[in-house]
Design a protein around this motif. Structure first.
Motif, PDB file in Angstrom:
ATOM      1  N   LEU A 200       0.796  -1.291   0.091  1.00 31.21           N
ATOM      2  CA  LEU A 200       0.034  -0.086   0.010  1.00 31.21           C
ATOM      3  C   LEU A 200       0.898   1.257  -0.074  1.00 31.21           C
ATOM      4  O   LEU A 200       0.524   2.099  -0.803  1.00 31.21           O
ATOM      5  N   ALA A 201       2.101   1.155   0.734  1.00 27.42           N
ATOM      6  CA  ALA A 201       2.844   2.417   0.847  1.00 27.42           C
ATOM      7  C   ALA A 201       3.463   2.708  -0.640  1.00 27.42           C
ATOM      8  O   ALA A 201       3.468   3.911  -1.023  1.00 27.42           O
ATOM      9  N   ALA A 202       3.925   1.563  -1.342  1.00 27.58           N
ATOM     10  CA  ALA A 202       4.413   1.957  -2.640  1.00 27.58           C
ATOM     11  C   ALA A 202       3.134   2.254  -3.632  1.00 27.58           C
ATOM     12  O   ALA A 202       3.584   2.862  -4.577  1.00 27.58           O
ATOM     13  N   VAL A 203       2.108   1.853  -3.604  1.00 24.53           N
ATOM     14  CA  VAL A 203       1.035   2.232  -4.210  1.00 24.53           C
ATOM     15  C   VAL A 203       0.761   3.637  -4.085  1.00 24.53           C
ATOM     16  O   VAL A 203       0.401   4.261  -5.265  1.00 24.53           O
ATOM     17  N   PHE A 204       0.603   4.092  -2.880  1.00 26.59           N
ATOM     18  CA  PHE A 204       0.246   5.531  -2.893  1.00 26.59           C
ATOM     19  C   PHE A 204       1.341   6.209  -3.262  1.00 26.59           C
ATOM     20  O   PHE A 204       1.022   7.565  -3.747  1.00 26.59           O
TER      21      PHE A 204
END
Length: 334
Positions: A200-204
Motif C-alpha cells: 500500500l505504501a508503494a501504491v500511494f
C-alpha cells in the motif's frame, strides 16, 4: 469533472452500502457455473446477472456494481439496458478495465496486469455509456521461500495501478485501486500485515508521483489474515486488529472510501471479518469502510438458481439477504 469523481468515490461508501463485483470474465464465471451444472453461454450469463441487478431492494445495500464489458451492453428481458436499470435504482455503474495478467520476466512466476494500451479511448467510451468508475486489479502473492512479493513485482504493479488511475481521472472515471494480495499460502497474519503495508505504501507513492487526485479514488485492499494453508489460529478480532493497524499506518486521510475484498473467503467469513474490522476501527476514522465482494455476495444465489428459470426469484431473494447482511456489517451492526 473532478468534483463528480470525488462525489462518486464518496457515494460508493455511503450509508453502509457496498459494491457488487459482477465483473468476472467469461472464463472465470464459467468455472463458477460448472460447479453448479450451469452451461456457460451468453444467455445464462445474462440471466444470472439480470437476476442480481433486478433483485428486490438491493439499492438499499449496494452502492455500485462493477460490470464486465459484456454486461455493459446487455439488456433485461424487457429491453432495458443493464446500465439504465442501475441508474434508475440509484446505483453507480462501474467497469473492469484491466485485461488480465502476464508473468514478469526474471521473477518466480509473479505477474503484472495488462490493459494500459488503448485505455484512454476505452475509458472515454465507457464514460459515454454511463460508467462512473473503473476497476483495475493487480495480483501479488506471498511466498517467503521464493522471496515473493519481490520489490520488482511491488513496484511494477504499483506503477501500473497509478498509470491506470491517472488515465481514468483524465476521462472522468473514478478509479478503484485494487492491489490484491492473495490468500493462498502458509504465511502468518504478521507476514500478511507487513506485506500489505509495504504494498500500500508503494501504491500511494506511485499515485502521488503520477499526479492522481487521492480524494477521487477508492481503495480496494485485501483483509489482513493468515494464508489459507496456515495452521496459525485466528479469530475475526485478529483480522480486525491487524487490518485496521495497517490501514492507519499507510492510507492517507484524503481517501474517502475503502472497500474490502473478500479474497477467496467464504460468504460468512467475509461478512464476519468486515463486521469486526468496522467495529475495531476508530469512530473518527477519515474513510468509510465497506465491501467490494464478488463470490462472497453471489455464491449462495448462484447455488439457489442452478440454471433453472423457475428458481430465479428465490435466488434473487437469497442475493438480497446476503447484500443486507454485508450492509449491516459495514454499519457495525448485526
Amino acid at each position: 469533472m473532478l468534483d463528480q469523481m470525488k462525489e462518486t468515490a464518496r457515494a460508493l461508501g455511503a450509508n453502509g452500502k457496498g459494491i457488487l463485483a459482477a465483473d468476472e470474465s467469461i472464463g472465470t464465471i464459467g468455472k463458477r457455473f460448472s460447479h453448479h451444472g450451469v452451461e456457460n453461454n451468453d444467455m445464462n450469463r445474462r440471466k444470472f446477472r439480470q437476476m442480481l441487478l433486478m433483485a428486490p431492494d438491493i439499492e438499499k445495500y449496494i452502492s455500485g456494481v462493477i460490470l464486465f464489458e459484456e454486461s455493459l451492453y446487455q439488456q433485461c428481458d424487457d429491453g432495458t439496458p443493464f446500465v439504465k436499470l442501475l441508474q434508475q435504482r440509484g446505483i453507480e455503474v462501474g467497469i473492469k478495465v484491466d485485461t488480465g495478467v502476464v508473468e514478469i520476466p526474471g521473477t518466480c512466476g509473479e505477474t503484472s496486469t495488462t490493459g494500459l494500451d488503448g485505455l484512454a479511448q476505452r475509458c472515454a467510451s465507457y464514460q459515454k455509456l454511463g460508467a462512473r468508475f473503473a476497476k483495475w486489479r493487480s495480483v501479488l502473492r506471498i511466498d517467503e521461500r521464493n522471496g515473493c512479493p519481490s520489490a520488482l513485482a511491488i513496484q511494477d504493479n504499483a506503477w501500473c495501478l497509478a498509470r491506470f488511475a491517472a488515465v481514468c481521472q483524465s476521462k472522468g472515471l473514478t478509479p478503484l485501486i485494487e492491489p490484491d494480495i492473495l490468500i493462498d499460502g502458509s504465511h502468518s497474519i504478521e507476514r500478511c500485515s507487513k506485506v500489505t503495508e509495504k504494498v500500500l505504501a508503494a501504491v500511494f507513492k506511485a499515485l502521488i508521483d503520477n499526479h492522481v487526485c487521492i480524494e477521487a479514488i477508492v481503495l480496494l485492499p485485501n483483509m489482513v489474515r493468515p494464508g489459507s494453508e496456515s495452521i496459525q489460529p485466528f479469530a475475526p478480532l485478529d483480522v480486525a486488529e491487524y487490518t485496521v493497524r495497517t490501514l492507519m499506518r499507510v492510507v492517507p486521510p484524503a481517501v474517502s472510501t475503502i472497500c474490502f475484498l473478500s479474497g477467496g473467503q467464504s460468504e460468512d467469513e467475509a461478512t464476519n471479518h468486515l463486521h469486526a474490522i468496522v467495529k475495531k476501527a476508530p469512530r473518527d476514522r477519515p474513510w468509510a469502510l465497506t465491501f467490494s465482494f464478488g463470490r462472497a455476495l453471489q455464491s449462495s444465489a448462484l447455488k439457489a438458481w442452478g440454471g433453472e428459470d423457475h428458481k430465479l426469484k428465490a435466488a434473487a431473494e437469497v442475493f438480497t439477504e446476503r447484500a443486507k447482511l454485508n450492509s449491516e456489517a459495514a454499519k457495525g451492526v448485526r
